[in-house]
Design an enzyme around this catalytic site. Structure first.
Site, mmCIF file in Angstrom:
data_model
loop_
_atom_site.group_PDB
_atom_site.id
_atom_site.type_symbol
_atom_site.label_atom_id
_atom_site.label_comp_id
_atom_site.label_asym_id
_atom_site.label_seq_id
_atom_site.Cartn_x
_atom_site.Cartn_y
_atom_site.Cartn_z
ATOM 1 N N GLY A 1 -23.015 12.859 -5.489
ATOM 2 C CA GLY A 1 -23.804 14.017 -5.438
ATOM 3 C C GLY A 1 -24.737 14.192 -4.524
ATOM 4 N N GLU B 1 0.968 -1.025 -0.037
ATOM 5 C CA GLU B 1 -0.192 -0.195 0.103
ATOM 6 C C GLU B 1 0.939 1.302 0.117
ATOM 7 N N SER C 1 -10.007 2.655 -7.431
ATOM 8 C CA SER C 1 -10.466 3.532 -8.511
ATOM 9 C C SER C 1 -10.015 4.964 -7.912
ATOM 10 N N GLU D 1 -25.154 12.538 -1.394
ATOM 11 C CA GLU D 1 -24.852 12.568 -0.312
ATOM 12 C C GLU D 1 -24.063 13.749 0.160
ATOM 13 N N GLY E 1 -23.192 16.030 -11.239
ATOM 14 C CA GLY E 1 -23.374 14.505 -11.097
ATOM 15 C C GLY E 1 -24.428 14.269 -10.215
ATOM 16 N N LEU F 1 -18.335 -0.622 -5.161
ATOM 17 C CA LEU F 1 -18.912 -0.598 -3.882
ATOM 18 C C LEU F 1 -17.911 -1.484 -2.920
ATOM 19 N N GLY G 1 -6.501 0.966 4.435
ATOM 20 C CA GLY G 1 -8.045 1.155 4.206
ATOM 21 C C GLY G 1 -8.475 1.510 2.937
ATOM 22 N N GLU H 1 -27.075 17.326 -13.577
ATOM 23 C CA GLU H 1 -26.950 16.015 -14.031
ATOM 24 C C GLU H 1 -27.270 15.923 -15.434
ATOM 25 N N HIS I 1 -42.841 -5.681 16.509
ATOM 26 C CA HIS I 1 -43.758 -4.412 16.226
ATOM 27 C C HIS I 1 -43.427 -3.609 17.770
HETATM 28 P P1 FAD Z 1 -9.785 1.201 -2.784
HETATM 29 O O1 FAD Z 1 -10.549 1.304 -1.617
HETATM 30 O O2 FAD Z 1 -9.638 2.319 -3.976
HETATM 31 O O3 FAD Z 1 -8.147 1.137 -2.438
HETATM 32 C C1 FAD Z 1 -7.155 0.853 -3.360
HETATM 33 C C2 FAD Z 1 -5.967 1.070 -2.511
HETATM 34 O O4 FAD Z 1 -4.775 0.741 -3.635
HETATM 35 C C3 FAD Z 1 -5.776 2.476 -2.273
HETATM 36 O O5 FAD Z 1 -5.259 2.800 -0.918
HETATM 37 C C4 FAD Z 1 -4.383 2.890 -2.998
HETATM 38 O O6 FAD Z 1 -3.446 4.050 -2.476
HETATM 39 C C5 FAD Z 1 -3.768 1.627 -3.346
HETATM 40 N N1 FAD Z 1 -2.925 1.544 -4.644
HETATM 41 C C6 FAD Z 1 -3.172 1.767 -5.875
HETATM 42 N N2 FAD Z 1 -2.210 1.563 -6.686
HETATM 43 C C7 FAD Z 1 -1.367 1.033 -5.799
HETATM 44 C C8 FAD Z 1 -0.004 0.800 -6.121
HETATM 45 N N3 FAD Z 1 0.514 0.367 -7.467
HETATM 46 N N4 FAD Z 1 0.797 0.207 -5.273
HETATM 47 C C9 FAD Z 1 0.276 0.227 -3.707
HETATM 48 N N5 FAD Z 1 -1.000 0.713 -3.336
HETATM 49 C C10 FAD Z 1 -1.611 1.008 -4.615
HETATM 50 N N6 FAD Z 1 -18.909 2.390 -1.059
HETATM 51 C C11 FAD Z 1 -19.627 1.744 -0.478
HETATM 52 O O7 FAD Z 1 -19.954 0.375 -0.260
HETATM 53 N N7 FAD Z 1 -20.532 2.346 0.563
HETATM 54 C C12 FAD Z 1 -20.317 3.776 0.856
HETATM 55 O O8 FAD Z 1 -20.838 4.282 1.587
HETATM 56 C C13 FAD Z 1 -19.195 4.400 -0.115
HETATM 57 N N8 FAD Z 1 -18.900 5.581 -0.066
HETATM 58 C C14 FAD Z 1 -18.240 6.373 -0.645
HETATM 59 C C15 FAD Z 1 -17.905 7.422 -0.807
HETATM 60 C C16 FAD Z 1 -16.999 8.399 -1.435
HETATM 61 C C17 FAD Z 1 -16.801 9.665 -1.367
HETATM 62 C C18 FAD Z 1 -16.181 7.733 -2.446
HETATM 63 C C19 FAD Z 1 -15.201 8.332 -3.188
HETATM 64 C C20 FAD Z 1 -16.344 6.155 -2.364
HETATM 65 C C21 FAD Z 1 -17.385 5.661 -1.586
HETATM 66 N N9 FAD Z 1 -17.690 4.223 -1.904
HETATM 67 C C22 FAD Z 1 -18.658 3.875 -1.093
HETATM 68 C C23 FAD Z 1 -16.707 3.394 -2.985
HETATM 69 C C24 FAD Z 1 -15.793 2.489 -2.083
HETATM 70 O O9 FAD Z 1 -15.006 3.405 -1.470
HETATM 71 C C25 FAD Z 1 -15.206 1.845 -3.179
HETATM 72 O O10 FAD Z 1 -15.943 1.089 -3.724
HETATM 73 C C26 FAD Z 1 -13.962 0.809 -2.314
HETATM 74 O O11 FAD Z 1 -13.180 1.819 -1.701
HETATM 75 C C27 FAD Z 1 -13.201 -0.031 -3.186
HETATM 76 O O12 FAD Z 1 -12.168 -0.795 -2.779
HETATM 77 P P2 FAD Z 1 -11.127 -1.204 -3.418
HETATM 78 O O13 FAD Z 1 -10.246 -2.155 -2.443
HETATM 79 O O14 FAD Z 1 -11.451 -1.862 -4.734
HETATM 80 O O15 FAD Z 1 -10.214 0.055 -3.756
HETATM 81 P P1 NAI Z 2 -22.238 7.924 -9.986
HETATM 82 O O1 NAI Z 2 -21.986 7.059 -11.003
HETATM 83 O O2 NAI Z 2 -22.981 7.464 -8.546
HETATM 84 O O3 NAI Z 2 -23.031 9.146 -10.329
HETATM 85 C C1 NAI Z 2 -22.359 9.944 -11.465
HETATM 86 C C2 NAI Z 2 -23.472 10.586 -12.049
HETATM 87 O O4 NAI Z 2 -22.963 11.838 -13.024
HETATM 88 C C3 NAI Z 2 -24.572 10.123 -12.856
HETATM 89 O O5 NAI Z 2 -25.872 10.319 -12.505
HETATM 90 C C4 NAI Z 2 -24.188 10.548 -14.227
HETATM 91 O O6 NAI Z 2 -25.350 10.358 -15.175
HETATM 92 C C5 NAI Z 2 -23.684 11.808 -14.091
HETATM 93 N N1 NAI Z 2 -22.845 12.433 -15.147
HETATM 94 C C6 NAI Z 2 -21.919 11.743 -15.703
HETATM 95 N N2 NAI Z 2 -21.190 12.737 -16.796
HETATM 96 C C7 NAI Z 2 -21.963 13.898 -16.196
HETATM 97 C C8 NAI Z 2 -21.554 15.026 -16.925
HETATM 98 N N3 NAI Z 2 -20.525 15.253 -17.880
HETATM 99 N N4 NAI Z 2 -22.535 16.002 -16.368
HETATM 100 C C9 NAI Z 2 -23.206 15.950 -15.507
HETATM 101 N N5 NAI Z 2 -23.572 14.797 -14.968
HETATM 102 C C10 NAI Z 2 -22.682 13.846 -15.619
HETATM 103 O O7 NAI Z 2 -20.818 8.381 -9.514
HETATM 104 P P2 NAI Z 2 -20.385 9.134 -8.211
HETATM 105 O O8 NAI Z 2 -21.634 9.783 -7.507
HETATM 106 O O9 NAI Z 2 -19.229 10.109 -8.733
HETATM 107 O O10 NAI Z 2 -19.720 8.082 -7.282
HETATM 108 C C11 NAI Z 2 -18.664 7.005 -7.843
HETATM 109 C C12 NAI Z 2 -19.069 5.681 -7.248
HETATM 110 O O11 NAI Z 2 -18.539 5.584 -5.986
HETATM 111 C C13 NAI Z 2 -20.284 5.415 -7.085
HETATM 112 O O12 NAI Z 2 -21.004 5.112 -8.474
HETATM 113 C C14 NAI Z 2 -20.490 4.255 -6.216
HETATM 114 O O13 NAI Z 2 -20.089 3.285 -6.794
HETATM 115 C C15 NAI Z 2 -19.404 4.870 -5.171
HETATM 116 N N6 NAI Z 2 -20.044 5.483 -4.098
HETATM 117 C C16 NAI Z 2 -21.007 4.674 -3.260
HETATM 118 C C17 NAI Z 2 -21.564 5.428 -2.208
HETATM 119 C C18 NAI Z 2 -22.403 4.546 -1.354
HETATM 120 O O14 NAI Z 2 -22.443 3.139 -1.551
HETATM 121 N N7 NAI Z 2 -23.312 4.930 -0.345
HETATM 122 C C19 NAI Z 2 -21.378 6.737 -2.053
HETATM 123 C C20 NAI Z 2 -20.251 7.465 -2.893
HETATM 124 C C21 NAI Z 2 -19.952 6.778 -3.724
#
Ligand code: FAD
Ligand code: NAI
Length: 468
Positions: free
Chosen positions: A187, A35, A147, A189, A182, A322, A41, A205, A447
């Protein structure tokens, strides 16, 4: 074995990678996790799920104290926002969670290799750390690099005035005007958080609905709910440019189908148009690993890439981005590597938007069932008819169960309502067990709880709800 030889090296310590490493170690594999971030995390614990939920909870409490406690007969004096205090709560939650993973790595004897992992060849990973580059050998490699933010051409992110979600969870003051590009998960949350804290929020959007992947009825209803909470929506609209040279940001908008332009002024703009797989600097091309058309790592049904011994999971592969999906894949691939039969049921992965009310879904939407030509029955029950929801003054929304017309098997469930994210677990379990709507309808639900709305929706599938 020396400390440069492993059975498994996982690259990335997000929910996919760290869970995979822990499960592999539990199964007796000598495991390391590379990492490059200073803490474990991944996106989820550092800048994603956890900090955003800390802010959602804190802002909900502020909003409740300011506007809603009076209706319960609770008088509070003047309510003030302490933004540094709110951010300190978030930072504390992040710290305890990321440190928790360090503890779990030590407990399970997973080695944390600090630095950037690069695949040199099947079975060889180099780690570019602060003290130089070292090389480890391994029987298997799991890519779990996650990602990153999807950039929007013409709208350059500076993390102060034009922010990604990472900047949006760390603003130092409440912007007067907060524009969100978006209307997806992030967007809604982050729009909710800053609207509750006092910003005027406008969501732009591209499509004609928010939460485009969700059930159409839910996303329409959700937009109305958010609009009542003060968010403004500009649907079917694209952002074609941003000028941040003045004090704020001036966005140029255009109808998605083309047409007359307009401007939208904001103090802070959030770009939240999706995320893209993170594969840069990993050495995948040199190792011969094939990516798909969206630059996600291509894998087979056993998470293996086209190169034997190199696997991939989580956001860097196809499927919903997710954390719990990544975790399931992490467990499954670890079990496969240990000779077991790891498997993920992609039909029963829930999705939750943590606004208030929340949106939660599992399985198919009505639109998907129609497109697939599957005949289905619908059972719906509103929270306005649920006693507990009334007691909570939280009657917005409904439970909707979609069941196969012939077999009654549950095919999808969509909840818009209080605590929907916790309630959806029952339905994921039901779907894992291949339950029918009748099974849910005949299960006793305590209930008075919100879950009675689920039972009633299941009864409604057969046209026999009691309380409506
Ligand atoms: P990541 O969590 O992205 O972890 C990848 C790790 O790899 C990172 O720490 C990075 O530093 C490391 N890495 C990358 N390349 C290298 C390399 N070459 N060498 C060493 N380390 C490297 N999902 C939910 O299910 N519920 C939620 O409520 C939710 N809320 C979110 C809110 C926000 C604002 C965002 C941005 C995302 C949210 N997500 C949520 C999505 C969730 O964060 C991701 O789906 C999840 O983190 C993916 O897990 P992952 O292990 O694939 O990758
Ligand atoms: P998203 O895919 O959920 O939403 C992106 C939105 O942007 C879509 O509605 C899309 O139509 C719109 N869009 C795309 N291009 C656009 C443009 N040029 N102009 C205006 N609108 C445009 O992606 P988001 O919100 O960025 O989150 C990324 C991912 O992270 C989510 O898809 C989800 O997988 C994860 N995530 C999960 C959460 C949770 O589980 N509660 C919370 C936050 C993120």
């Amino acid at each position: 074995m020396s400390d440069t030889q492993y059975d498994l090296v996982v690259i990335g310590a997000g929910p996919g990678g760290y869970v995979c490493a822990i499960r592999a170690a539990q199964l007796g594999l000598r495991t390391a996790c590379v990492e490059m971030r200073g803490t474990l995390g991944g996106t989820c614990l550092n800048v994603g799920c956890i900090p955003s939920k800390a802010l959602l909870t804190a802002s909900e409490k502020y909003e409740e104290a300011k506007h809603h406690l009076g209706a319960f007969g609770v008088k509070v004096g003047s309510v003030e926002l302490d933004l540094p205090g709110l951010m300190a709560h978030k930072d504390g939650v992040v710290k305890s969670n990321t440190q928790g993973i360090e503890f779990l790595f030590k407990k399970n004897k997973v080695a944390w290799l600090r630095g950037r992992g690069v695949v040199k060849a099947p079975g060889v990973v180099s780690v570019e750390g602060e003290g130089g580059t070292s090389e480890v050998t391994t029987k298997a490699i799991v890519i779990a690099t996650g990602s990153d933010v999807m950039p929007l051409p013409g709208v350059a992110i500076d993390e102060t005035k034009i922010v990604s979600s990472t900047g949006a969870i760390a603003l130092e003051s409440v912007p007067r005007r907060f524009a969100v590009i978006g209307g997806g998960y992030i967007g809604l949350e982050m729009g909710s958080v800053w609207a509750r804290l006092g910003a005027q929020v406008t969501v732009v959007e591209f499509l004609d609905r928010v939460l485009p992947g969700m059930d159409g009825e839910v996303s329409k209803h959700m937009q109305r709910v958010m609009a009542k909470q003060g968010l403004t929506f500009k649907l079917s609209t694209k952002v074609v440019g941003a000028d941040a040279s003045g004090e704020g940001v001036r966005l140029t908008l255009e109808p998605a189908a083309g047409g007359a332009q307009e401007t939208l002024e904001a103090d802070v703009v959030l770009v939240a148009i999706g995320r893209r797989p993170y594969t840069e600097g990993l050495g995948l091309e040199a190792a011969g690993v094939v990516l798909d058309e969206r630059r996600r790592v291509k894998i087979d049904a056993h998470f293996q890439t086209n190169v034997p011994g190199i696997y991939a999971i989580g956001d860097v592969v196809a499927g919903p981005m997710l954390a719990h999906k990544a975790e399931e894949e992490g467990v499954a691939v670890a079990e496969i590597l240990a000779g077991q039969a790891g498997h993920v049921n992609y039909d029963a992965i829930p999705g939750v938007v943590y606004t208030w009310p929340e949106v939660a879904q599992v399985g198919k939407t009505e639109e998907q069932l129609k497109a697939e030509g599957i005949a289905y029955k619908v059972g719906k029950f509103p929270f306005s008819a649920n006693g507990r929801a009334r007691a909570m003054n939280s009657t917005e929304g409904f439970v909707k169960i979609l069941a196969d017309k012939t077999t009654d098997r549950v095919l999808g469930v969509h909840i818009l309502g209080p605590d929907a994210g916790n309630m959806i677990a029952e339905l994921s379990l039901a779907m894992e067990f291949g339950a029918s709507a009748e099974d849910i309808a005949r299960t006793s639900h305590a209930h008075p709880t919100l879950t009675e709305a689920i039972k009633e929706a299941a009864l409604a599938v057969d046209g026999r709800p009691i309380h409506i």
